[in-house]
Motif scaffolding. Sequence first.
Motif, PDB file in Angstrom:
ATOM      1  N   GLN A 258      19.432  34.151   2.554  1.00 42.54           N
ATOM      2  CA  GLN A 258      19.011  32.830   2.098  1.00 42.54           C
ATOM      3  C   GLN A 258      17.525  32.765   1.768  1.00 42.54           C
ATOM      4  O   GLN A 258      17.048  31.754   1.265  1.00 42.54           O
ATOM      5  CB  GLN A 258      19.428  31.738   3.078  1.00 42.54           C
ATOM      6  CG  GLN A 258      18.670  31.693   4.363  1.00 42.54           C
ATOM      7  CD  GLN A 258      19.368  30.841   5.405  1.00 42.54           C
ATOM      8  OE1 GLN A 258      20.583  30.828   5.496  1.00 42.54           O
ATOM      9  NE2 GLN A 258      18.600  30.142   6.198  1.00 42.54           N
ATOM     10  N   THR A 259      16.798  33.849   2.041  1.00 42.66           N
ATOM     11  CA  THR A 259      15.400  33.860   1.606  1.00 42.66           C
ATOM     12  C   THR A 259      15.275  34.350   0.168  1.00 42.66           C
ATOM     13  O   THR A 259      14.255  34.106  -0.462  1.00 42.66           O
ATOM     14  CB  THR A 259      14.543  34.795   2.484  1.00 42.66           C
ATOM     15  OG1 THR A 259      15.004  36.128   2.284  1.00 42.66           O
ATOM     16  CG2 THR A 259      14.606  34.424   3.927  1.00 42.66           C
ATOM     17  N   THR A 260      16.282  35.077  -0.327  1.00 41.92           N
ATOM     18  CA  THR A 260      16.158  35.572  -1.702  1.00 41.92           C
ATOM     19  C   THR A 260      16.271  34.381  -2.650  1.00 41.92           C
ATOM     20  O   THR A 260      17.017  33.434  -2.387  1.00 41.92           O
ATOM     21  CB  THR A 260      17.239  36.616  -2.024  1.00 41.92           C
ATOM     22  OG1 THR A 260      18.520  36.025  -1.848  1.00 41.92           O
ATOM     23  CG2 THR A 260      17.125  37.832  -1.135  1.00 41.92           C
ATOM     24  N   HIS A 261      15.565  34.439  -3.760  1.00 40.48           N
ATOM     25  CA  HIS A 261      15.514  33.306  -4.691  1.00 40.48           C
ATOM     26  C   HIS A 261      16.906  32.905  -5.151  1.00 40.48           C
ATOM     27  O   HIS A 261      17.196  31.733  -5.352  1.00 40.48           O
ATOM     28  CB  HIS A 261      14.651  33.667  -5.897  1.00 40.48           C
ATOM     29  CG  HIS A 261      13.208  33.777  -5.554  1.00 40.48           C
ATOM     30  ND1 HIS A 261      12.405  32.683  -5.387  1.00 40.48           N
ATOM     31  CD2 HIS A 261      12.432  34.850  -5.313  1.00 40.48           C
ATOM     32  CE1 HIS A 261      11.180  33.078  -5.078  1.00 40.48           C
ATOM     33  NE2 HIS A 261      11.176  34.393  -5.016  1.00 40.48           N
ATOM     34  N   ALA A 262      17.762  33.939  -5.324  1.00 41.49           N
ATOM     35  CA  ALA A 262      19.095  33.673  -5.851  1.00 41.49           C
ATOM     36  C   ALA A 262      19.865  32.696  -4.977  1.00 41.49           C
ATOM     37  O   ALA A 262      20.668  31.905  -5.459  1.00 41.49           O
ATOM     38  CB  ALA A 262      19.866  34.987  -5.959  1.00 41.49           C
ATOM     39  N   VAL A 263      19.631  32.736  -3.682  1.00 43.86           N
ATOM     40  CA  VAL A 263      20.364  31.876  -2.750  1.00 43.86           C
ATOM     41  C   VAL A 263      19.507  30.685  -2.322  1.00 43.86           C
ATOM     42  O   VAL A 263      20.005  29.577  -2.134  1.00 43.86           O
ATOM     43  CB  VAL A 263      20.807  32.691  -1.502  1.00 43.86           C
ATOM     44  CG1 VAL A 263      21.622  31.839  -0.549  1.00 43.86           C
ATOM     45  CG2 VAL A 263      21.613  33.908  -1.922  1.00 43.86           C
ATOM     46  N   ASN A 264      18.209  30.919  -2.207  1.00 47.75           N
ATOM     47  CA  ASN A 264      17.334  29.908  -1.612  1.00 47.75           C
ATOM     48  C   ASN A 264      17.319  28.591  -2.389  1.00 47.75           C
ATOM     49  O   ASN A 264      17.390  27.510  -1.798  1.00 47.75           O
ATOM     50  CB  ASN A 264      15.914  30.467  -1.491  1.00 47.75           C
ATOM     51  CG  ASN A 264      15.045  29.596  -0.612  1.00 47.75           C
ATOM     52  OD1 ASN A 264      14.416  28.662  -1.079  1.00 47.75           O
ATOM     53  ND2 ASN A 264      15.033  29.876   0.691  1.00 47.75           N
ATOM     54  N   TRP A 265      17.273  28.672  -3.730  1.00 47.82           N
ATOM     55  CA  TRP A 265      17.202  27.423  -4.503  1.00 47.82           C
ATOM     56  C   TRP A 265      18.466  26.603  -4.285  1.00 47.82           C
ATOM     57  O   TRP A 265      18.446  25.384  -4.391  1.00 47.82           O
ATOM     58  CB  TRP A 265      17.027  27.734  -5.993  1.00 47.82           C
ATOM     59  CG  TRP A 265      18.275  28.293  -6.630  1.00 47.82           C
ATOM     60  CD1 TRP A 265      18.626  29.597  -6.714  1.00 47.82           C
ATOM     61  CD2 TRP A 265      19.338  27.554  -7.236  1.00 47.82           C
ATOM     62  NE1 TRP A 265      19.847  29.738  -7.329  1.00 47.82           N
ATOM     63  CE2 TRP A 265      20.302  28.495  -7.668  1.00 47.82           C
ATOM     64  CE3 TRP A 265      19.575  26.199  -7.467  1.00 47.82           C
ATOM     65  CZ2 TRP A 265      21.481  28.125  -8.306  1.00 47.82           C
ATOM     66  CZ3 TRP A 265      20.761  25.836  -8.105  1.00 47.82           C
ATOM     67  CH2 TRP A 265      21.694  26.802  -8.516  1.00 47.82           C
ATOM     68  N   PHE A 266      19.573  27.319  -3.989  1.00 49.13           N
ATOM     69  CA  PHE A 266      20.874  26.658  -3.874  1.00 49.13           C
ATOM     70  C   PHE A 266      21.039  25.941  -2.528  1.00 49.13           C
ATOM     71  O   PHE A 266      21.504  24.802  -2.462  1.00 49.13           O
ATOM     72  CB  PHE A 266      21.969  27.714  -4.056  1.00 49.13           C
ATOM     73  CG  PHE A 266      23.362  27.173  -4.044  1.00 49.13           C
ATOM     74  CD1 PHE A 266      23.785  26.287  -5.019  1.00 49.13           C
ATOM     75  CD2 PHE A 266      24.262  27.553  -3.058  1.00 49.13           C
ATOM     76  CE1 PHE A 266      25.082  25.787  -5.018  1.00 49.13           C
ATOM     77  CE2 PHE A 266      25.547  27.056  -3.049  1.00 49.13           C
ATOM     78  CZ  PHE A 266      25.953  26.166  -4.029  1.00 49.13           C
ATOM     79  N   VAL A 267      20.636  26.600  -1.453  1.00 49.33           N
ATOM     80  CA  VAL A 267      20.911  26.033  -0.126  1.00 49.33           C
ATOM     81  C   VAL A 267      19.741  25.211   0.435  1.00 49.33           C
ATOM     82  O   VAL A 267      19.911  24.494   1.411  1.00 49.33           O
ATOM     83  CB  VAL A 267      21.290  27.119   0.910  1.00 49.33           C
ATOM     84  CG1 VAL A 267      22.549  27.830   0.500  1.00 49.33           C
ATOM     85  CG2 VAL A 267      20.156  28.103   1.120  1.00 49.33           C
ATOM     86  N   HIS A 268      18.577  25.332  -0.188  1.00 51.72           N
ATOM     87  CA  HIS A 268      17.423  24.615   0.347  1.00 51.72           C
ATOM     88  C   HIS A 268      17.653  23.098   0.281  1.00 51.72           C
ATOM     89  O   HIS A 268      18.339  22.614  -0.598  1.00 51.72           O
ATOM     90  CB  HIS A 268      16.168  24.979  -0.441  1.00 51.72           C
ATOM     91  CG  HIS A 268      14.914  24.703   0.313  1.00 51.72           C
ATOM     92  ND1 HIS A 268      14.491  25.500   1.349  1.00 51.72           N
ATOM     93  CD2 HIS A 268      13.995  23.719   0.219  1.00 51.72           C
ATOM     94  CE1 HIS A 268      13.374  25.019   1.842  1.00 51.72           C
ATOM     95  NE2 HIS A 268      13.054  23.926   1.175  1.00 51.72           N
ATOM     96  N   PHE A 269      17.116  22.373   1.219  1.00 51.12           N
ATOM     97  CA  PHE A 269      17.285  20.916   1.330  1.00 51.12           C
ATOM     98  C   PHE A 269      18.728  20.525   1.669  1.00 51.12           C
ATOM     99  O   PHE A 269      19.141  19.390   1.394  1.00 51.12           O
ATOM    100  CB  PHE A 269      16.860  20.187   0.045  1.00 51.12           C
ATOM    101  CG  PHE A 269      15.412  20.352  -0.292  1.00 51.12           C
ATOM    102  CD1 PHE A 269      14.416  20.021   0.620  1.00 51.12           C
ATOM    103  CD2 PHE A 269      15.031  20.861  -1.526  1.00 51.12           C
ATOM    104  CE1 PHE A 269      13.085  20.191   0.308  1.00 51.12           C
ATOM    105  CE2 PHE A 269      13.694  21.030  -1.834  1.00 51.12           C
ATOM    106  CZ  PHE A 269      12.730  20.695  -0.912  1.00 51.12           C
ATOM    107  N   THR A 270      19.519  21.458   2.210  1.00 52.57           N
ATOM    108  CA  THR A 270      20.875  21.097   2.634  1.00 52.57           C
ATOM    109  C   THR A 270      21.058  21.480   4.111  1.00 52.57           C
ATOM    110  O   THR A 270      20.227  22.201   4.671  1.00 52.57           O
ATOM    111  CB  THR A 270      21.971  21.821   1.821  1.00 52.57           C
ATOM    112  OG1 THR A 270      22.071  23.161   2.294  1.00 52.57           O
ATOM    113  CG2 THR A 270      21.670  21.811   0.337  1.00 52.57           C
ATOM    114  N   GLU A 271      22.181  21.041   4.678  1.00 54.01           N
ATOM    115  CA  GLU A 271      22.416  21.315   6.103  1.00 54.01           C
ATOM    116  C   GLU A 271      22.786  22.768   6.376  1.00 54.01           C
ATOM    117  O   GLU A 271      22.948  23.156   7.528  1.00 54.01           O
ATOM    118  CB  GLU A 271      23.504  20.367   6.617  1.00 54.01           C
ATOM    119  CG  GLU A 271      22.948  18.974   6.830  1.00 54.01           C
ATOM    120  CD  GLU A 271      24.024  17.920   6.939  1.00 54.01           C
ATOM    121  OE1 GLU A 271      25.213  18.229   6.865  1.00 54.01           O
ATOM    122  OE2 GLU A 271      23.663  16.734   7.088  1.00 54.01           O
TER     123      GLU A 271
END
Lengths: 472, 43
Positions: free
Chosen positions: A320-333
């Motif tokens: 979840q730190t990689t950009h590919a995942v981070n933009w997607f899950v950030h600001f969510t539970e």
Amino acid sequence: MGERAIKLWFFSSLVWLALGPLIGALMSLQFLWPDALNFLADFNFAYSKARIFHTNLVIYGWIGMSFIAAILYIIPKLCGTELKYPKLAYWAGWLWNLAILLNLILIWAGIVGNPWLSIQPYEYAEAPLLVDILIVLCAVAIIFSVHTTVLARTKPTLYVSVWYLLGGLYTTAITYLVGNFLVLGFSGLGNQIIHAWWLHNAVGLFITPLGLGIAYYLIPITAQQPVYSHRLGILGFWTLMAFYPGTGLHHFLQMPMPTWIGEFAVVSSVLLAIPVLAVVVNHLATPSGNWRRIFDSFPLRFAIFGSVYYLFTCIQGPFQTTHAVNWFVHFTEWVQAHAHLALTGAFTCYGIAAIIYIFPRLTGKQLYSRTLANWVFWIMAVVFPLFYLGFTHSGLVTAISVNILGNTIYETISAVWLARLFRTLMGAGVVLGFWLFGYLIVRSLQVGPQFQEGMNEIAEPEGARVKRRVTA
Amino acid sequence: MAEKEPEIPEGEGRFPWWIWVAILAWLVYAFLIGPFALTSPRG
């Protein structure tokens, strides 16, 4: 006196375990019925304060105190000597409790504009400056007591647990000083960069090395097997110390920040795969050949589950730190679910394992009920993952709704209501498990059968004993 | 108390081969594939 200190730290941690997660479960009601907790405003209380109560009690009250208790027990054992300055460690325990209590009172009071008594705007470091100073005093006392014990050791070599525990105490001190004091000297972006560094390393350089050091002690002892690999022990420790300090800034990838700092955090986080695999392979390969012990030994069972949760946490974390995942899950539970997988899953299992192992050796009493211990275990093994999945599901639905479909967060709330209800119900189950664990310990003080070294930590049920006698 | 404590022997185990494969696959994904193929639509 050393035993009194350990008991104080242990039993205090149980009190905070009973309170901290309960506050979290109550807070989750507000996500279901936004007005549910409005009545608390009459008592000068609000969601934002409840969240600080929840995180601070779990981190400093439960995990901090149970881990320090375990350290005070384990270090003298591994060094073949008695704990040095046990009175200091004992009074540090009272001061730590006082600091936590004062923290709660000051957060509740919400004094504004006082440099010593006001809540600070830093996650996990909300404690007012006065409380920070008390915590630092306690940490210095504990480091002094533990380090002098290590210096007075009769055993020539340092087992890998000692590296983790002593090293972890020092990294805790450095991280705490940076996150609670150094941060005050910076403003603007620099202030937030140091804040991000602190808030991830509160887990990575405080809780992680201490938890792993405890597991490195409990797993071979309870599995009655040698540690799988000395080499992996060294690799895991030094790569953790090398890569972890760089990771914190991945929390702020979606915010304005110099690109190189974010990239440095991503690369450090990706490289964390190496210490994680070194530790988990070492932990899970150690009982190999004697896995039957997992049925007999509850500390082993909890410690192994802790390491499995640690593996899942640390696979998820770098992803979840990689950009590919981070933009997607950030600001969510999703992110809070991840935090719970680490603290409620991995490190709480280590804390429970430590208490079950050490309790009989401190008090001379077995834990009185195998059934109750089984309940606690199955709640942690089944109900907790369901709680985590409810949390994660809610995060994923939010991510799809907001980031892919372009909905607003208000349009998303009804879509995650059921997942949040499931999370609350399962979370209440986990809290129940902690209360049962507390009851098991307190009741065992009164009715636990006599314990001697070599016996199981938990008394076998009467029926099982009779059955075995008949078979024999 | 301290005298009763058994020593904890340490073995000479190494990573199984498939752990190296997993680490390699992870580094290839994280540094070579992910940044180019899967970056955020926000850029």
